[in-house]
Design a protein around this motif. Structure first.
Motif, PDB file in Angstrom:
ATOM      1  N   THR A   1       1.001   9.566   8.881  1.00 56.83           N
ATOM      2  CA  THR A   1       2.325   8.991   9.157  1.00 56.83           C
ATOM      3  C   THR A   1       2.732   7.973   8.099  1.00 56.83           C
ATOM      4  O   THR A   1       3.874   7.958   7.636  1.00 56.83           O
ATOM      5  CB  THR A   1       2.340   8.315  10.539  1.00 56.83           C
ATOM      6  OG1 THR A   1       2.170   9.303  11.546  1.00 56.83           O
ATOM      7  CG2 THR A   1       3.655   7.583  10.781  1.00 56.83           C
ATOM      8  N   LEU A   2       1.807   7.121   7.705  1.00 53.00           N
ATOM      9  CA  LEU A   2       2.129   5.984   6.838  1.00 53.00           C
ATOM     10  C   LEU A   2       2.251   6.426   5.378  1.00 53.00           C
ATOM     11  O   LEU A   2       1.283   6.878   4.768  1.00 53.00           O
ATOM     12  CB  LEU A   2       1.055   4.908   6.986  1.00 53.00           C
ATOM     13  CG  LEU A   2       1.359   3.525   6.405  1.00 53.00           C
ATOM     14  CD1 LEU A   2       2.608   2.933   7.022  1.00 53.00           C
ATOM     15  CD2 LEU A   2       0.168   2.598   6.630  1.00 53.00           C
TER      16      LEU A   2
ATOM     17  N   LEU B   1      -4.759  -0.333   9.904  1.00 56.84           N
ATOM     18  CA  LEU B   1      -3.587   0.562   9.965  1.00 56.84           C
ATOM     19  C   LEU B   1      -3.768   1.748   9.037  1.00 56.84           C
ATOM     20  O   LEU B   1      -3.403   2.895   9.375  1.00 56.84           O
ATOM     21  CB  LEU B   1      -2.318  -0.216   9.591  1.00 56.84           C
ATOM     22  CG  LEU B   1      -1.780  -1.242  10.594  1.00 56.84           C
ATOM     23  CD1 LEU B   1      -0.512  -1.878  10.035  1.00 56.84           C
ATOM     24  CD2 LEU B   1      -1.499  -0.603  11.950  1.00 56.84           C
ATOM     25  N   MET B   2      -4.310   1.474   7.853  1.00 58.31           N
ATOM     26  CA  MET B   2      -4.541   2.557   6.881  1.00 58.31           C
ATOM     27  C   MET B   2      -5.512   3.591   7.457  1.00 58.31           C
ATOM     28  O   MET B   2      -5.285   4.806   7.329  1.00 58.31           O
ATOM     29  CB  MET B   2      -5.075   1.947   5.595  1.00 58.31           C
ATOM     30  CG  MET B   2      -5.349   2.952   4.463  1.00 58.31           C
ATOM     31  SD  MET B   2      -7.038   3.636   4.492  1.00 58.31           S
ATOM     32  CE  MET B   2      -8.013   2.171   4.151  1.00 58.31           C
ATOM     33  N   LYS B   3      -6.570   3.125   8.085  1.00 59.32           N
ATOM     34  CA  LYS B   3      -7.567   4.024   8.655  1.00 59.32           C
ATOM     35  C   LYS B   3      -6.987   4.881   9.773  1.00 59.32           C
ATOM     36  O   LYS B   3      -7.302   6.068   9.912  1.00 59.32           O
ATOM     37  CB  LYS B   3      -8.745   3.212   9.208  1.00 59.32           C
ATOM     38  CG  LYS B   3      -9.692   2.668   8.144  1.00 59.32           C
ATOM     39  CD  LYS B   3     -10.507   3.782   7.505  1.00 59.32           C
ATOM     40  CE  LYS B   3     -11.571   3.249   6.568  1.00 59.32           C
ATOM     41  NZ  LYS B   3     -12.345   4.345   5.943  1.00 59.32           N
ATOM     42  N   LEU B   4      -6.103   4.286  10.569  1.00 61.49           N
ATOM     43  CA  LEU B   4      -5.552   4.994  11.722  1.00 61.49           C
ATOM     44  C   LEU B   4      -4.390   5.925  11.370  1.00 61.49           C
ATOM     45  O   LEU B   4      -4.288   7.026  11.924  1.00 61.49           O
ATOM     46  CB  LEU B   4      -5.076   3.983  12.775  1.00 61.49           C
ATOM     47  CG  LEU B   4      -6.153   3.196  13.517  1.00 61.49           C
ATOM     48  CD1 LEU B   4      -5.535   2.083  14.323  1.00 61.49           C
ATOM     49  CD2 LEU B   4      -6.945   4.124  14.427  1.00 61.49           C
ATOM     50  N   PHE B   5      -3.512   5.477  10.473  1.00 66.23           N
ATOM     51  CA  PHE B   5      -2.240   6.174  10.287  1.00 66.23           C
ATOM     52  C   PHE B   5      -2.002   6.736   8.885  1.00 66.23           C
ATOM     53  O   PHE B   5      -1.010   7.400   8.648  1.00 66.23           O
ATOM     54  CB  PHE B   5      -1.078   5.243  10.646  1.00 66.23           C
ATOM     55  CG  PHE B   5      -1.140   4.726  12.052  1.00 66.23           C
ATOM     56  CD1 PHE B   5      -0.959   5.586  13.121  1.00 66.23           C
ATOM     57  CD2 PHE B   5      -1.377   3.387  12.309  1.00 66.23           C
ATOM     58  CE1 PHE B   5      -1.020   5.124  14.416  1.00 66.23           C
ATOM     59  CE2 PHE B   5      -1.435   2.912  13.620  1.00 66.23           C
ATOM     60  CZ  PHE B   5      -1.257   3.779  14.681  1.00 66.23           C
TER      61      PHE B   5
ATOM     62  N   VAL C   1       8.299  -0.672   5.963  1.00 64.50           N
ATOM     63  CA  VAL C   1       7.413   0.446   6.292  1.00 64.50           C
ATOM     64  C   VAL C   1       8.160   1.767   6.092  1.00 64.50           C
ATOM     65  O   VAL C   1       9.271   1.936   6.603  1.00 64.50           O
ATOM     66  CB  VAL C   1       6.907   0.356   7.746  1.00 64.50           C
ATOM     67  CG1 VAL C   1       5.935   1.491   8.049  1.00 64.50           C
ATOM     68  CG2 VAL C   1       6.256  -0.988   8.019  1.00 64.50           C
ATOM     69  N   VAL C   2       7.549   2.678   5.352  1.00 66.05           N
ATOM     70  CA  VAL C   2       8.081   4.026   5.163  1.00 66.05           C
ATOM     71  C   VAL C   2       7.135   4.989   5.863  1.00 66.05           C
ATOM     72  O   VAL C   2       5.925   4.955   5.631  1.00 66.05           O
ATOM     73  CB  VAL C   2       8.201   4.395   3.673  1.00 66.05           C
ATOM     74  CG1 VAL C   2       8.789   5.801   3.507  1.00 66.05           C
ATOM     75  CG2 VAL C   2       9.061   3.368   2.928  1.00 66.05           C
ATOM     76  N   THR C   3       7.680   5.840   6.741  1.00 64.73           N
ATOM     77  CA  THR C   3       6.842   6.749   7.523  1.00 64.73           C
ATOM     78  C   THR C   3       7.333   8.185   7.408  1.00 64.73           C
ATOM     79  O   THR C   3       8.519   8.438   7.165  1.00 64.73           O
ATOM     80  CB  THR C   3       6.829   6.347   9.017  1.00 64.73           C
ATOM     81  OG1 THR C   3       8.182   6.190   9.480  1.00 64.73           O
ATOM     82  CG2 THR C   3       6.097   5.041   9.219  1.00 64.73           C
TER      83      THR C   3
ATOM     84  N   LEU D   1       0.849  -1.184   0.000  1.00 70.20           N
ATOM     85  CA  LEU D   1       0.000   0.000   0.000  1.00 70.20           C
ATOM     86  C   LEU D   1       0.885   1.236   0.000  1.00 70.20           C
ATOM     87  O   LEU D   1       1.851   1.310   0.774  1.00 70.20           O
ATOM     88  CB  LEU D   1      -0.893   0.022   1.241  1.00 70.20           C
ATOM     89  CG  LEU D   1      -1.881  -1.137   1.424  1.00 70.20           C
ATOM     90  CD1 LEU D   1      -2.531  -1.053   2.800  1.00 70.20           C
ATOM     91  CD2 LEU D   1      -2.942  -1.114   0.327  1.00 70.20           C
ATOM     92  N   ILE D   2       0.586   2.197  -0.862  1.00 67.96           N
ATOM     93  CA  ILE D   2       1.339   3.446  -0.885  1.00 67.96           C
ATOM     94  C   ILE D   2       0.368   4.617  -0.765  1.00 67.96           C
ATOM     95  O   ILE D   2      -0.750   4.573  -1.278  1.00 67.96           O
ATOM     96  CB  ILE D   2       2.199   3.585  -2.159  1.00 67.96           C
ATOM     97  CG1 ILE D   2       1.346   3.481  -3.422  1.00 67.96           C
ATOM     98  CG2 ILE D   2       3.327   2.569  -2.176  1.00 67.96           C
ATOM     99  CD1 ILE D   2       2.110   3.772  -4.707  1.00 67.96           C
ATOM    100  N   PHE D   3       0.839   5.664  -0.078  1.00 70.26           N
ATOM    101  CA  PHE D   3       0.023   6.851   0.160  1.00 70.26           C
ATOM    102  C   PHE D   3       0.863   8.085  -0.174  1.00 70.26           C
ATOM    103  O   PHE D   3       1.473   8.706   0.710  1.00 70.26           O
ATOM    104  CB  PHE D   3      -0.451   6.880   1.619  1.00 70.26           C
ATOM    105  CG  PHE D   3      -1.139   5.608   2.042  1.00 70.26           C
ATOM    106  CD1 PHE D   3      -2.469   5.381   1.732  1.00 70.26           C
ATOM    107  CD2 PHE D   3      -0.429   4.618   2.721  1.00 70.26           C
ATOM    108  CE1 PHE D   3      -3.097   4.198   2.107  1.00 70.26           C
ATOM    109  CE2 PHE D   3      -1.046   3.440   3.095  1.00 70.26           C
ATOM    110  CZ  PHE D   3      -2.390   3.227   2.787  1.00 70.26           C
ATOM    111  N   PRO D   4       0.924   8.440  -1.472  1.00 72.21           N
ATOM    112  CA  PRO D   4       1.797   9.526  -1.921  1.00 72.21           C
ATOM    113  C   PRO D   4       1.522  10.859  -1.222  1.00 72.21           C
ATOM    114  O   PRO D   4       2.441  11.664  -1.033  1.00 72.21           O
ATOM    115  CB  PRO D   4       1.493   9.624  -3.416  1.00 72.21           C
ATOM    116  CG  PRO D   4       0.943   8.287  -3.790  1.00 72.21           C
ATOM    117  CD  PRO D   4       0.193   7.814  -2.591  1.00 72.21           C
TER     118      PRO D   4
END
Length: 317
Positions: free
Chosen positions: A73-74, A312-316, A61-63, A36-39
């Motif tokens: 964060t994520l 994790l996606m929902k939280l961070f 994990v990249v934060t 999963l990536i979140f640009p």
């Protein structure tokens, strides 16, 4: 909550997953573990590390440090640690966003360095000081453990000889009440601490330990000396000179395990010295890993990895 409403916990958990959480409508509900990536969460200061979700399976994990472990964060979480699998996923993030990264902290793993180099080419790589110090601490503990096994073997041999000669054997008891074997076992934690932070009991134990094993005291001073460099040096040039002098002391000591650390510092000195630019560490990544572990413990393990990643996606993210 389940007991309050008079239903089984697992049933409530399934209902939350399938009905309330919108997990079933999530586009990645069947393939989240692939990556999963979140640009949108990219910032100028990142951390990259590995963590275990279930049964020892590792994820990279990249934060984003600026989010401080909260929403945003994520940046990415991807299955495995192989650079050839991670790099293509991170390169899906637009180049213009990846070029915004100015600094990325990481450990001594070569694959993490390669990932950072290929995916964030303009970022300065900073090797976490605590990973370097941990190597020195492990080398010190290795010496202590070696002496402890020697003490155990010596005591076993004395017991066998006493039994063969039909005499009583009593191990030597030191002034603080420890036997030699106990002294070496109970000295474990004091060797992690700076001398000024020892309790009176630990100071007495350390005095007896170093009197019996002078090489342990020398190794302890090397470990504390390395920690002192990172804690008390602000200028990069001074740090370079002090690390060089520390390497010389290691060569003179003759400790093989410390020689391996000195070689590691020599090979990675550029990225280690980058710490002294902004004094950045990988503490944020370790803190995020701790949050994942606490979240995992709350659910007594990870039964459904995809759903866990959804949470994790929902939280961070």
């Amino acid at each position: 909550m389940a007991s309050f409403y008079g239903i089984k916990g697992k049933k409530l958990q399934r209902y939350y997953r399938d009905q309330l959480s919108e997990y079933k409508n999530w586009e990645h509900c069947t393939d989240a573990r692939k990556g999963l990536i979140f640009p949108q969460n990219i910032g100028p200061y990142l951390s990259i590390d590995e963590t275990s979700l279930s049964q020892g399976e590792l994820y990279t994990v990249v934060t984003n440090k600026e989010a401080r472990g909260k929403k945003g964060t994520l940046v990415a979480i991807m299955e495995g640690t192989r650079s050839e699998n991670i790099i293509p996923l991170l390169q899906k993030i637009p180049q213009r966003l990846r070029n915004k990264v100015r600094e990325i902290t990481l450990d001594l793993a070569g694959n993490m360095s390669l990932i950072a180099k290929k995916c964030f080419p303009l970022a300065s790589q900073v090797i976490d000081r605590f990973h370097v110090q941990q190597l020195a601490t492990e080398a010190l503990q290795e010496i202590r453990i070696k002496y402890r096994w020697e003490a155990i073997d010596a005591e076993n041999q004395a017991l066998e000889e006493a039994k063969a000669s039909k005499t009583n054997y009593s191990p030597e008891v030191l002034s603080n009440g420890d036997t030699l074997k106990q002294l070496l076992a109970r000295s474990r934690y004091l060797l992690y601490k700076d001398q000024q932070n020892w309790s009176a009991e630990q100071a007495e134990r350390a005095s007896l330990l170093f009197e019996r094993y002078p090489s342990l005291e020398k190794a302890y001073q090397l470990t504390r000396g390395l920690s002192w460099i990172f804690s008390n040096t602000k200028d990069k040039l001074y740090a370079f000179a002090r690390l060089a002098r520390w390497n010389e002391k290691v060569e003179q000591s003759g400790f093989k395990s410390f020689n391996a650390i000195a070689r590691t510092i020599t090979l990675h000195h550029n990225n280690i010295l980058n710490y002294f630019d902004n004094r950045s560490t990988n503490a944020s990544a370790e803190s995020f890993n701790a949050k994942i572990k606490a979240f995992r413990a709350q659910y007594r393990g990870v039964g459904n990895v995809n759903f866990f990643l959804f949470r994790l996606m929902k939280l961070f993210a």
